[in-house]
Design an enzyme around this catalytic site. Sequence first.
Site, mmCIF file in Angstrom:
data_model
loop_
_atom_site.group_PDB
_atom_site.id
_atom_site.type_symbol
_atom_site.label_atom_id
_atom_site.label_comp_id
_atom_site.label_asym_id
_atom_site.label_seq_id
_atom_site.Cartn_x
_atom_site.Cartn_y
_atom_site.Cartn_z
ATOM 1 N N HIS A 110 40.979 30.431 45.360
ATOM 2 C CA HIS A 110 42.156 29.697 45.843
ATOM 3 C C HIS A 110 42.972 30.564 46.779
ATOM 4 C CE1 HIS A 110 43.862 32.174 42.652
ATOM 5 N NE2 HIS A 110 45.019 32.043 43.277
ATOM 6 N N ASP A 127 47.075 31.127 47.313
ATOM 7 C CA ASP A 127 48.330 30.752 46.660
ATOM 8 C C ASP A 127 49.130 29.839 47.587
ATOM 9 O OD1 ASP A 127 48.726 34.097 45.253
ATOM 10 O OD2 ASP A 127 47.568 32.349 44.576
ATOM 11 N N HIS A 145 41.290 34.252 47.198
ATOM 12 C CA HIS A 145 41.013 35.211 46.115
ATOM 13 C C HIS A 145 40.677 34.467 44.828
ATOM 14 C CE1 HIS A 145 45.290 34.210 45.950
ATOM 15 N NE2 HIS A 145 45.299 34.570 44.678
ATOM 16 N N ARG A 188 41.894 40.874 29.807
ATOM 17 C CA ARG A 188 42.527 41.368 31.041
ATOM 18 C C ARG A 188 43.846 40.653 31.222
ATOM 19 N NH1 ARG A 188 42.512 39.321 36.438
ATOM 20 N NH2 ARG A 188 43.131 40.981 37.875
HETATM 21 C C1 LIG Z 1 52.568 27.062 42.986
HETATM 22 C C2 LIG Z 1 51.634 27.510 42.154
HETATM 23 C C3 LIG Z 1 50.503 26.714 41.639
HETATM 24 C C4 LIG Z 1 49.656 27.791 40.908
HETATM 25 C C5 LIG Z 1 50.700 28.761 40.421
HETATM 26 C C6 LIG Z 1 51.570 28.918 41.643
HETATM 27 C C7 LIG Z 1 50.799 29.780 42.697
HETATM 28 C C8 LIG Z 1 49.275 29.842 42.412
HETATM 29 C C9 LIG Z 1 48.722 28.476 41.939
HETATM 30 C C10 LIG Z 1 47.343 28.552 41.232
HETATM 31 C C11 LIG Z 1 47.238 29.821 40.362
HETATM 32 C C12 LIG Z 1 46.150 28.523 42.211
HETATM 33 C C13 LIG Z 1 44.833 28.312 41.446
HETATM 34 C C14 LIG Z 1 44.857 27.008 40.622
HETATM 35 C C15 LIG Z 1 46.048 26.950 39.623
HETATM 36 C C16 LIG Z 1 46.049 25.537 39.015
HETATM 37 C C17 LIG Z 1 45.811 27.905 38.461
HETATM 38 O O1 LIG Z 1 44.642 28.321 38.234
HETATM 39 O O2 LIG Z 1 46.767 28.249 37.736
HETATM 40 C C18 LIG Z 1 47.356 27.222 40.435
HETATM 41 C C19 LIG Z 1 48.725 27.268 39.764
HETATM 42 C C20 LIG Z 1 49.209 25.932 39.150
HETATM 43 O O3 LIG Z 1 49.063 24.853 39.806
HETATM 44 O O4 LIG Z 1 49.714 25.994 38.016
HETATM 45 O O1 LIG Z 2 44.843 37.619 37.748
HETATM 46 C C1 LIG Z 2 44.577 37.884 38.945
HETATM 47 O O2 LIG Z 2 44.116 38.982 39.309
HETATM 48 C C2 LIG Z 2 44.817 36.821 40.020
HETATM 49 C C3 LIG Z 2 45.707 35.702 39.534
HETATM 50 C C4 LIG Z 2 46.041 34.746 40.662
HETATM 51 O O3 LIG Z 2 45.441 34.740 41.719
HETATM 52 C C5 LIG Z 2 47.155 33.789 40.482
HETATM 53 O O4 LIG Z 2 47.714 33.722 39.355
HETATM 54 O O5 LIG Z 2 47.448 33.093 41.512
HETATM 55 FE FE LIG Z 3 46.463 33.548 43.219
#
Ligand SMILES: C=C1C[C@]23C[C@H]1CC[C@H]2[C@]1(C)CCC[C@@](C)(C(=O)O)[C@H]1[C@@H]3C(=O)O
Ligand SMILES: O=C(O)CCC(=O)C(=O)O
Ligand SMILES: [Fe+2]
Length: 341
Positions: free
Chosen positions: A207, A209, A263, A273
């Site tokens: 994804h 951010d 990333h 982790r």
């Molecule tokens: C605005 C946001 C949505 C998420 C948390 C913040 C910034 C990163 C986003 C996220 C981590 C990107 C990957 C998918 C996600 C659903 C996750 O894995 O947590 C995303 C976060 C979210 O929507 O809660």
């Molecule tokens: O845990 C990590 O190293 C990355 C987490 C991440 O990309 C996020 O929370 O948006």
């Molecule tokens: Fe991220």
Amino acid sequence: MPRRFVWPKQDLVGAHQELTEPVVDLEGFFRGDEEAIKQASDIIKAACLQHGFFQVINHGVDLNLISLAHDHMHNFFKLPTCDKLRVRRMPGSIWGYSSGHADRYLSKLPWKETLSFGYNENCPNPIGIDFFKSTLGKDFEQTGLVYLKYCEAMKGLSLSIMELLAISLGVDRGYYKSFFEDGCSIMRCNFYPPCQEPGLILGTGPHRDPTSLTILHQDQVGGLEVFSDNVWQTVRPRQSALVINIGDTFMALSNGTYKSCLHRAVVNKYEERRSLAFFLCPKEDKVVRPPLDLVCNQGRRMYPDFTWSDLLHFTQKYYRADDATLQNFTKWIISLKSASL
Ligand SMILES: C=C1C[C@]23C[C@H]1CC[C@H]2[C@]1(C)CCC[C@@](C)(C(=O)O)[C@H]1[C@@H]3C(=O)O
Ligand SMILES: O=C(O)CCC(=O)C(=O)O
Ligand SMILES: [Fe+2]
């Protein structure tokens, strides 16, 4: 003694290349040394054009505070599930505890637990919902204080980096810094349990951010990977460094000059982790618009006007953030605006 980073190679899932650079030393910036500031902004420019990320050292954030934030994160995630669920994330909210986002998605669940909350120093209670003390009880009052100090430090560092980003883009030094000063940012603690089949899942899928800038500190276990030069590369943990990612909103603020960093986070068989992620966001109703100089450089606007509230709403209601969030959001917001004409 920090844990050795390299697992038995045959068990290393994901990337087999490692990135230890680019690293920006901020010591000269804080000293006001103009030559050092120029050097730092040049490294940042090259890093943002090539990788969309860099690491910073001598960043001015107390390493003991970072260590404390990790300790309190450890204490929270080892609570019994029933206690963690007392602060669970409610539908439509980004604040609270979530396990694999099973409350939001049916498939491709990330192998992680998260605790998220807002930070806005302009509010009487800057840490969003004061669930540390009011919900988790007196034992966690100290946790709320630690995260308040941590978020204060992250916000200060974010604004310094915004100044360096402006210099690197050749725009007014205060343009971005003032844009974010009154914003409400997001703090997220990530906990990744070990997995017996680490090649079959991801801690956090690929994804970018959607936010503006991410300041991430990962523990010494390692697992953060960035997609750069057409290959996934492991970002080797550095205890004293902070990882800085460009997010989608800053990509729009730079009129596409800097690309947001693609990333992901992989997990392993052996150890849990943790990572701390601070997501810098502007005030929700502020219109995201690049400086005129960057529009002239590119010859046109690369993205329409939008607010962070629009993009956050899109990722929380309609679209799980991935590697193409901003493109899909752009189509969505344009169709919304043309439908309302
Ligand atoms: C605005 C946001 C949505 C998420 C948390 C913040 C910034 C990163 C986003 C996220 C981590 C990107 C990957 C998918 C996600 C659903 C996750 O894995 O947590 C995303 C976060 C979210 O929507 O809660
Ligand atoms: O845990 C990590 O190293 C990355 C987490 C991440 O990309 C996020 O929370 O948006
Ligand atoms: Fe991220």
